[in-house]
Design a protein around this motif. Structure first.
Motif, PDB file in Angstrom:
ATOM      1  N   ILE A  42       7.667  14.135 -11.956  1.00  0.00           N
ATOM      2  CA  ILE A  42       6.343  13.678 -11.518  1.00  0.00           C
ATOM      3  C   ILE A  42       5.987  12.355 -12.190  1.00  0.00           C
ATOM      4  CG2 ILE A  42       3.890  14.252 -11.521  1.00  0.00           C
ATOM      5  CD1 ILE A  42       4.712  17.205 -11.402  1.00  0.00           C
ATOM      6  N   ARG A  43       6.328  12.216 -13.467  1.00  0.00           N
ATOM      7  CA  ARG A  43       5.973  11.001 -14.195  1.00  0.00           C
ATOM      8  C   ARG A  43       6.714   9.782 -13.662  1.00  0.00           C
ATOM      9  NH1 ARG A  43       7.297  12.619 -18.800  1.00  0.00           N
ATOM     10  NH2 ARG A  43       9.174  11.418 -19.276  1.00  0.00           N
ATOM     11  N   PHE A  44       7.969   9.951 -13.244  1.00  0.00           N
ATOM     12  CA  PHE A  44       8.769   8.804 -12.819  1.00  0.00           C
ATOM     13  C   PHE A  44       8.665   8.526 -11.315  1.00  0.00           C
ATOM     14  CE2 PHE A  44      10.810   9.577 -16.891  1.00  0.00           C
ATOM     15  CZ  PHE A  44      10.990   8.286 -17.347  1.00  0.00           C
TER      16      PHE A  44
ATOM     17  N   VAL B 280      -6.641  22.059 -10.413  1.00  0.00           N
ATOM     18  CA  VAL B 280      -5.961  22.470  -9.189  1.00  0.00           C
ATOM     19  C   VAL B 280      -6.765  22.089  -7.958  1.00  0.00           C
ATOM     20  CG1 VAL B 280      -5.090  24.470  -7.897  1.00  0.00           C
ATOM     21  CG2 VAL B 280      -4.757  24.338 -10.375  1.00  0.00           C
ATOM     22  N   GLU B 281      -8.097  22.120  -8.056  1.00  0.00           N
ATOM     23  CA  GLU B 281      -8.930  21.805  -6.902  1.00  0.00           C
ATOM     24  C   GLU B 281      -8.755  20.351  -6.460  1.00  0.00           C
ATOM     25  OE1 GLU B 281     -10.614  23.942  -5.161  1.00  0.00           O
ATOM     26  OE2 GLU B 281      -9.940  25.563  -6.467  1.00  0.00           O
ATOM     27  N   ARG B 282      -8.425  19.448  -7.392  1.00  0.00           N
ATOM     28  CA  ARG B 282      -8.233  18.040  -7.050  1.00  0.00           C
ATOM     29  C   ARG B 282      -6.835  17.737  -6.548  1.00  0.00           C
ATOM     30  NH1 ARG B 282      -8.790  14.874 -12.008  1.00  0.00           N
ATOM     31  NH2 ARG B 282      -8.301  13.191 -10.542  1.00  0.00           N
ATOM     32  N   ALA B 283      -5.928  18.686  -6.640  1.00  0.00           N
ATOM     33  CA  ALA B 283      -4.521  18.450  -6.313  1.00  0.00           C
ATOM     34  C   ALA B 283      -4.285  18.488  -4.812  1.00  0.00           C
ATOM     35  CB  ALA B 283      -3.641  19.481  -7.007  1.00  0.00           C
ATOM     36  N   ASP B 284      -3.353  17.629  -4.380  1.00  0.00           N
ATOM     37  CA  ASP B 284      -2.914  17.680  -2.985  1.00  0.00           C
ATOM     38  C   ASP B 284      -1.882  18.778  -2.780  1.00  0.00           C
ATOM     39  OD1 ASP B 284      -4.450  15.439  -2.100  1.00  0.00           O
ATOM     40  OD2 ASP B 284      -3.013  14.128  -3.121  1.00  0.00           O
TER      41      ASP B 284
ATOM     42  N   PRO C  45       0.849  -1.203   0.000  1.00  0.00           N
ATOM     43  CA  PRO C  45       0.000   0.000   0.000  1.00  0.00           C
ATOM     44  C   PRO C  45       0.884   1.253   0.000  1.00  0.00           C
ATOM     45  CG  PRO C  45      -0.689  -1.572   1.683  1.00  0.00           C
ATOM     46  CD  PRO C  45       0.633  -2.049   1.174  1.00  0.00           C
ATOM     47  N   VAL C  46       0.609   2.164  -0.913  1.00  0.00           N
ATOM     48  CA  VAL C  46       1.424   3.371  -1.030  1.00  0.00           C
ATOM     49  C   VAL C  46       0.521   4.591  -0.913  1.00  0.00           C
ATOM     50  CG1 VAL C  46       3.178   2.259  -2.445  1.00  0.00           C
ATOM     51  CG2 VAL C  46       1.236   3.347  -3.549  1.00  0.00           C
ATOM     52  N   VAL C  47       1.133   5.671  -0.466  1.00  0.00           N
ATOM     53  CA  VAL C  47       0.434   6.948  -0.351  1.00  0.00           C
ATOM     54  C   VAL C  47       0.764   7.771  -1.589  1.00  0.00           C
ATOM     55  CG1 VAL C  47       0.171   9.052   0.990  1.00  0.00           C
ATOM     56  CG2 VAL C  47       0.540   6.871   2.159  1.00  0.00           C
ATOM     57  N   ARG C  48      -0.239   7.972  -2.425  1.00  0.00           N
ATOM     58  CA  ARG C  48      -0.044   8.738  -3.649  1.00  0.00           C
ATOM     59  C   ARG C  48      -0.552  10.160  -3.456  1.00  0.00           C
ATOM     60  NH1 ARG C  48       0.833   6.110  -8.415  1.00  0.00           N
ATOM     61  NH2 ARG C  48      -0.525   7.528  -9.577  1.00  0.00           N
ATOM     62  N   ARG C  49       0.107  11.097  -4.138  1.00  0.00           N
ATOM     63  CA  ARG C  49      -0.230  12.510  -4.025  1.00  0.00           C
ATOM     64  C   ARG C  49      -0.541  13.064  -5.411  1.00  0.00           C
ATOM     65  NH1 ARG C  49       3.744  10.795  -0.773  1.00  0.00           N
ATOM     66  NH2 ARG C  49       3.821  11.479   1.393  1.00  0.00           N
ATOM     67  N   ALA C  50      -1.619  13.794  -5.504  1.00  0.00           N
ATOM     68  CA  ALA C  50      -2.006  14.435  -6.761  1.00  0.00           C
ATOM     69  C   ALA C  50      -1.306  15.790  -6.847  1.00  0.00           C
ATOM     70  CB  ALA C  50      -3.515  14.603  -6.826  1.00  0.00           C
ATOM     71  N   VAL C  51      -0.665  16.056  -7.985  1.00  0.00           N
ATOM     72  CA  VAL C  51       0.118  17.278  -8.176  1.00  0.00           C
ATOM     73  C   VAL C  51      -0.437  18.038  -9.368  1.00  0.00           C
ATOM     74  CG1 VAL C  51       2.419  18.227  -8.550  1.00  0.00           C
ATOM     75  CG2 VAL C  51       2.156  16.090  -7.298  1.00  0.00           C
TER      76      VAL C  51
ATOM     77  N   HIS D  46       1.056  11.639  -9.094  1.00  0.00           N
ATOM     78  CA  HIS D  46       0.365  11.595 -10.375  1.00  0.00           C
ATOM     79  C   HIS D  46      -0.133  13.000 -10.684  1.00  0.00           C
ATOM     80  CE1 HIS D  46      -3.834  11.497  -8.692  1.00  0.00           C
ATOM     81  NE2 HIS D  46      -3.185  11.016  -7.648  1.00  0.00           N
ATOM     82  N   LEU D  47       0.012  13.388 -11.940  1.00  0.00           N
ATOM     83  CA  LEU D  47      -0.277  14.746 -12.378  1.00  0.00           C
ATOM     84  C   LEU D  47      -1.770  14.886 -12.694  1.00  0.00           C
ATOM     85  CD1 LEU D  47       1.150  17.439 -13.030  1.00  0.00           C
ATOM     86  CD2 LEU D  47       1.327  16.655 -15.398  1.00  0.00           C
ATOM     87  N   VAL D  48      -2.373  15.972 -12.180  1.00  0.00           N
ATOM     88  CA  VAL D  48      -3.777  16.264 -12.459  1.00  0.00           C
ATOM     89  C   VAL D  48      -3.865  17.668 -13.043  1.00  0.00           C
ATOM     90  CG1 VAL D  48      -4.665  14.727 -10.673  1.00  0.00           C
ATOM     91  CG2 VAL D  48      -4.163  17.108 -10.110  1.00  0.00           C
TER      92      VAL D  48
END
Length: 574
Positions: free
Chosen positions: A313-315, A325-329, A293-299, A320-322
């Motif tokens: 960000i890709r590597f 902006v409202e959905r980004a962490d 289980p990993v903690v992913r962050r939206a950027v 993961h790129l979004v």
């Protein structure tokens, strides 16, 4: 003959002085008497010969003298130099996993056959992948043959290996690679392709994802032959050491192509996939996944689109790129203002900056190396063409992470009891484009970005992720990694590396599971037999070079033998 330290010959006068003193010093008169009462008569019986100084030169004395002279000469480091025609040849040898099995023997045979074309005075440099030590020293042909005699394959694909450059003194560079390898970036004058040893079908890719209590396993199979291949795909899912889900399917893979297979299974800690084929070792046809289980962050990115930031960000598997902006962490703002209410990383000076400092090196910058953001970040090789004279963003209200001559370079905010995660900011004061700095081209940039993202957003969305490490990513073998499966390895891999399997790793008092897989192998066929390729390599004419040989070791050995002989003769004389 040449003396490297001729001033050490000044020890010869000291040896001569000691020898003369030993030759001329008086001996004590010695007489055997039967009784103490005869001392007076014995002294009277001595003639002049008994009182004279002993001037005889004995064989023991000569041995000690010769040994001392040889020792003094050895201190001067004598060497014999001669001019001989020879070549300097660098052999780039890459024992990747494509050459496992009998491919490693073919590789050693090819290198040995090429060495047979060289003369006895030629010098050879063996250049191995960095994981095996990299570029070696110059060796004789015989020594080079010994070095490659026990060469074993690495449990890594050819495109994973890092091959250092060979010596600039080489007159010829010959690379020995598995057939089908992409050698565009390899610096070599000639390339010898060695036939690979791959099963007809191998695992090209492997992934799994959990959803609604089910596990979707994706497997891509590659057929390396010119005919269709029917194989059995064996899927097993484990929890602990117990098999929870298993299945066996026969699939046909088209020639010279890949086939994607998706199977559904129950959830588990481990996933093992094997392509059952007759007479092929399981190390090349088996792969593993472990539940991580990993903690992913939206950027989200605003402002200028920087390709190096987008590449990071890709590597990064945890980002993961979004676009929204409202959905980004968190938000990365490059030369622009970021929206309020999100953790922000500012890269570049704010708009309206007019004053700059030219040509700044961060080698003498002060850095807060104890801060989590700067952990492991080495800026010694970073140069900046134009550095704004004013700090960006939070300025002096934050914590100064990097300064140079009192000027803020990197600053972060100081979280307080009243501030939340959205109030965290990191500000880099200068433009990070390659036209202004070399920072994005160094390893320290990736380390900084990794630290910064995890500091800005300590937590994110947890993904039910299954993954594996390659052997090189897992690092050198250690006692902390205990192999769970498979218990028997059928390929003799290079020592010091974790071969494909399932492991339990001990880190202090905690333990974690780790999967090591070898997938994505590629193979080809050499255009010509190896023997013809070796004969076709053009050997340059030998260049005359100064060949030196140190003589002082032989002088030391001779001196020791003479001293030993002198001591032995003196003992027998007594």
């Amino acid at each position: 003959m040449t003396l490297h330290w001729p001033w050490m010959l000044l020890t010869l006068p000291i040896v001569a002085a000691v020898a003369i003193w030993a030759l001329l010093r008086p001996d004590r008169p010695r007489v055997l008497v039967g009784s103490l009462s005869l001392w007076r008569e014995a002294l009277a019986s001595l003639d002049a010969a008994g009182r004279r100084r002993a001037r005889r030169v004995s064989l023991a004395w000569l041995c000690v003298l010769v040994g001392s002279v040889l020792a003094a000469a050895a201190l001067a480091r004598p060497a014999h130099h001669a001019t001989r025609p020879l070549r300097h040849v660098s052999l780039i040898v890459t024992p990747s996993a494509e050459l496992a099995g009998d491919g490693a023997a073919k590789l050693r045979g090819a290198v040995s056959a090429f060495l047979g074309r060289l003369g006895p005075d030629d010098r050879v440099q063996i250049v191995l992948p960095a994981a095996l030590g990299g570029a070696g020293e110059w060796l004789t042909v015989a020594r080079a043959r010994e070095q490659i005699s026990d060469l074993k394959p690495l449990p890594a694909r050819w495109d994973e290996l890092t091959v250092p450059k060979s010596s600039a003194d080489a007159h010829l560079r010959v690379a020995f690679v598995p057939a089908g390898a992409m050698t565009d970036t390899l610096s070599a004058d000639a390339i010898v392709e060695v036939p690979v040893s791959l099963p007809p079908v191998t695992i090209d890719r492997l992934a799994a994802a959990g959803s609604d209590g089910q596990l979707q396993v994706f497997t891509s199979l590659r057929n390396h032959t010119l005919s269709p291949q029917t194989v059995s795909l064996d899927l097993a899912v484990f929890i602990g050491g117990q098999l929870t889900t298993g299945g066996l399917w026969d699939v046909t893979v088209p020639p010279q192509a890949t086939l994607d297979v998706v199977r559904t299974a129950g959830p588990g800690e481990w996933v093992a996939v094997m392509v059952a084929q007759r007479d092929w070792p399981s190390d090349l046809v088996r792969a593993y996944l472990v539940h991580r289980p990993v903690v992913r962050r939206a950027v989200a990115m605003v402002g200028r689109d920087d390709p190096m930031v987008r590449r990071f960000i890709r590597f990064d598997p945890l980002l993961h790129l979004v676009a929204d902006v409202e959905r980004a962490d968190l938000v990365i703002a490059i030369g622009a203002e970021a929206p309020v209410g999100k953790p922000v990383m500012h890269l570049g000076p704010p708009a309206g900056t007019t004053e700059y400092r030219e040509n700044v090196s961060l080698a003498r910058a002060s850095a807060a190396v104890d801060d989590d953001v700067m952990a492991g970040v080495d800026l010694a090789d970073v140069a900046i063409r134009r550095l704004p004279l004013r700090p960006s963003g939070v300025g002096r209200a934050g914590k100064r992470l990097v300064t140079v001559d009192g000027q803020d370079v990197i600053v972060r905010s100081k979280p307080t009891l009243l501030s939340g995660p959205s109030d965290r900011t990191i500000d880099v004061a200068f433009d990070i484009s390659p036209a202004n700095t070399n920072w994005t081209l160094t390893e320290s940039f990736a380390i900084f970005m990794t630290n910064a993202v995890r500091w800005l957003v300590p937590a994110g969305e947890t993904d039910d992720h299954y993954g594996y490490l390659t052997s090189l990513e897992a690092g050198p073998r250690s006692n902390e990694a205990y192999r769970i499966a498979p218990s028997e390895l059928l390929i003799d891999w290079a020592d010091g590396f974790l071969s494909p399997g399932r492991f339990q790793v001990t880190e202090g008092e905690s333990k974690r599971l780790m999967a090591v897989s070898l997938v994505g192998l590629r193979g080809g066929r050499p255009a010509r037999p190896v023997a013809e390729q070796i004969v076709a390599v053009h050997l340059p004419a030998p260049a005359y070079a100064d060949v030196g040989r140190e003589l002082w070791p032989m002088a030391v050995i001779a001196a020791g033998l003479f001293w030993l002989a002198g001591w032995r003769l003196s003992v027998r004389r007594r």
